[in-house]
Design a protein around this motif. Structure first.
Motif, PDB file in Angstrom:
ATOM      1  N   LYS A  48      -3.816  34.109  14.878  1.00 41.63           N
ATOM      2  CA  LYS A  48      -3.718  33.172  15.992  1.00 41.63           C
ATOM      3  C   LYS A  48      -4.438  31.843  15.761  1.00 41.63           C
ATOM      4  O   LYS A  48      -4.249  30.907  16.528  1.00 41.63           O
ATOM      5  N   LYS A  54       1.547  29.314  20.692  1.00 37.25           N
ATOM      6  CA  LYS A  54       0.412  29.631  21.557  1.00 37.25           C
ATOM      7  C   LYS A  54       0.728  29.312  23.017  1.00 37.25           C
ATOM      8  O   LYS A  54       1.279  28.265  23.339  1.00 37.25           O
ATOM      9  N   TRP A 106       0.899  28.639  14.541  1.00 34.00           N
ATOM     10  CA  TRP A 106       0.862  29.396  15.788  1.00 34.00           C
ATOM     11  C   TRP A 106       0.441  28.480  16.943  1.00 34.00           C
ATOM     12  O   TRP A 106       1.089  28.437  17.989  1.00 34.00           O
TER      13      TRP A 106
END
Length: 113
Positions: free
Chosen positions: A59, A69, A64
Motif C-alpha cells: 500500500k 488508494k 497504489w
C-alpha cells in the motif's frame, strides 16, 4: 521443490532466498516483475496464503497511492491491479507443498520448510 516469487532488488526477498539456499532447498526462482503471475496464478497464490487479495498489496507503492488508494475495490479489481502492476505485490512469496507464506520477516519461510 520450493518456488520463490522474488525481487532481487528487495532486501527481504534476498534474505529469504538466502534462508532457502542455506536449507539446501531445490529452488525455482520466479522474478515476478519480469514474469508476473496471471489472474489464475495470482488467485492460487492468494488461496495458498489464506488471505484476501487486498492483504497482498504493498500500500505504500506510488502506483497504489495514485491510482487505487481510497477506492472501494472488489477482490477481482485488486487482482487485476496486481496483474497490471506486479510491483504492487507483497514480496517475497514462497510456496512449498501447497503451502505459501510471505517472507516478511524472512524467517516466516521456515514455517513451511
Amino acid at each position: 521443490m520450493v518456488t520463490i516469487y522474488h525481487n532481487p532488488r528487495c532486501k527481504k526477498s534476498r534474505e529469504t532466498l538466502t534462508i532457502l539456499e542455506e536449507k539446501n532447498e531445490d529452488i525455482e526462482i520466479i522474478k515476478y516483475l519480469d514474469t508476473p503471475p496471471n489472474e489464475k496464478e495470482l488467485l492460487k497464490l492468494i488461496e495458498l496464503l489464506g488471505i484476501k487479495p487486498l492483504e497482498l498489496i504493498r500500500k505504500n507503492e506510488t502506483i497504489w497511492k495514485e491510482n487505487y488508494k481510497g477506492k472501494n475495490l472488489s477482490d477481482d479489481q485488486v487482482i487485476k491491479a496486481m496483474v497490471a502492476h506486479p510491483k504492487l505485490m507483497e514480496r517475497p512469496i514462497v510456496v512449498k507443498n501447497n503451502k505459501a507464506v510471505i517472507g516478511r520477516p524472512p524467517e516466516n519461510v521456515t514455517s513451511i520448510l
